[in-house]
Design an enzyme around this catalytic site. Structure first.
Site, short mmCIF file in Angstrom:
data_model
loop_
_atom_site.label_atom_id
_atom_site.label_comp_id
_atom_site.label_asym_id
_atom_site.label_seq_id
_atom_site.Cartn_x
_atom_site.Cartn_y
_atom_site.Cartn_z
N TRP A 197 16.15 -47.32 -8.95
CA TRP A 197 15.04 -46.42 -8.63
C TRP A 197 13.80 -47.26 -8.40
CZ3 TRP A 197 16.33 -41.59 -7.59
CH2 TRP A 197 17.46 -41.05 -8.18
N ASP A 222 23.99 -41.67 0.34
CA ASP A 222 23.64 -41.40 -1.05
C ASP A 222 24.36 -40.20 -1.67
OD1 ASP A 222 21.84 -43.49 -0.78
OD2 ASP A 222 20.15 -42.17 -0.31
N LEU A 233 20.66 -32.49 -3.51
CA LEU A 233 19.52 -31.76 -2.93
C LEU A 233 19.13 -30.54 -3.76
CD1 LEU A 233 20.22 -31.99 0.92
CD2 LEU A 233 18.97 -33.57 -0.58
N GLU A 252 0.83 -1.20 0.00
CA GLU A 252 0.00 0.00 0.00
C GLU A 252 0.87 1.26 0.00
OE1 GLU A 252 -2.00 -2.83 3.02
OE2 GLU A 252 -0.05 -2.60 2.05
N ALA A 312 10.41 -39.62 12.22
CA ALA A 312 10.59 -38.68 13.33
C ALA A 312 9.69 -37.47 13.17
CB ALA A 312 12.05 -38.26 13.42
#
Length: 342
Positions: free
Chosen positions: A173, A203, A207, A55, A277
């Site tokens: 996969w 692995d 990411l 605004e 978790a």
């Protein structure tokens, strides 16, 4: 007074302006100032924490006195508090705005209340215009405001019999390319992606959010939880964003810290231990379960102990959507106690 066609068009424009602003501690907000005849006088949007709100940004483009009798169309209720910037409700009043149309109420205990201040000053207020579109725009921010932490999505891939890996630990996969591409699209939407040190060591994931061989323009901040050291040459250390490392298993403290950093949405993509978790701690707002038509058997379940000693304590979910992805199926679910909070 009903919302006019000019105001409706202005709200559509304000929503488009809002997305120009960054995601973060503050919501994305857009504003359009209309003349009494319905013509656009000025536009604005919020450009990030510490900068003028939408605004104020729009009003700054008006000459002195040009806002008198105008209508402000805003995607979020004008705020009523002084932080790093002053109250937007007061700024609109001081500018002589006579009518305010907004989409969503501000849920903040401190920032809310702008409507009452506007009413008290004799400003006409209309709420709820295109509320659904405005909610979709800042859904993660609204969820974070109401919960005091980011909206958390827990994702895993599993075989039809509920396994996350074969007996020897191999998992690449389980699902096909369509499902994996969907995961990367969802990573690009999230503000942060979370794994445990076990996943990093086993692995060495990058990411990142990828579109084929290329990176998506928007990348989630990588977060690694656990006390084991992440190797200096780990792929995550080459991420476009500097990784955040948490040497603790206190998920409540971690999510509060992420919220304080302006992270609104979290994508949990660690293994069964971390996923379990988050669920056991009551921190899984959404579940993405990618189910492949394969059978693996064995003990490597997609989830471990989530604190369900008896059927009466089961975590009941609501399925929002079943999405076919090539040969696989994605179940999109949410906790029953998260209804109405997203």
């Amino acid at each position: 007074m009903a919302v006019t066609q000019a105001e409706r068009r202005a709200m559509t424009r304000a929503l488009a302006l809002a997305v120009r602003g960054p995601r973060g501690i503050n919501p994305q907000v857009g504003a359009v100032i209309l003349s009494p005849a319905g013509d656009v006088l000025a536009e604005g949007w919020h450009r990030g924490a510490g900068t003028p709100h939408a605004e104020i940004d729009a009003l700054s483009h008006l000459a002195d006195g040009a806002g008198r009798g105008a209508t402000a169309v805003v995607t979020l209720e004008p705020c009523n508090h002084t932080g790093r910037t002053g109250p937007c409700a007061l700024a609109l009043i001081d500018a002589g705005v006579s009518r305010v149309v907004y989409a969503l109420d501000d849920p903040g205990a401190v920032s809310g209340g702008g409507t009452e201040r506007l009413y008290a000053a004799g400003v006409e207020v209309e709420a709820g215009e295109q509320a659904d579109a405005a909610t979709a725009l800042i859904a993660d921010w609204l969820s974070a405001q109401r919960r005091g932490r980011p909206h958390i999505t827990v994702k895993w891939a599993q075989s039809l019999d509920g396994r996350a890996a074969a007996s020897d630990g191999t998992s690449q996969w389980i699902t096909g390319p369509e499902a994996r591409a969907d995961v990367h699209r969802r990573r690009a939407i999230a503000d942060a992606i979370v794994v445990g040190t076990g996943t990093v060591l086993a692995d060495d994931p990058a990411l990142t959010a990828r579109d084929g061989d290329a990176l998506h323009a928007r990348q989630p901040v990588p977060v690694v939880i656990g006390s084991r050291e992440t190797p200096a040459d780990a792929a995550v250390r080459r991420h476009p964003h500097e990784p955040l490392f948490f040497d603790t298993h206190d998920l409540q403290a971690i999510t509060r810290d992420l919220h304080a950093r302006g992270i609104q949405s979290v994508f949990v993509e660690g293994g069964p231990t971390l996923a379990s978790a988050f669920i056991a701690a009551g921190l899984a707002d959404s579940i993405l379960a990618y189910i492949a038509p394969v059978l693996l058997g064995g003990e490597r379940l997609a989830l471990t102990d989530i604190g369900v000693p008896t059927i009466d304590a089961a975590h009941r979910l609501t399925i929002d959507e079943w999405v076919p992805l090539g040969p696989d199926l994605l179940a999109i679910a949410r906790s029953e106690d998260s209804k109405g909070v997203r």
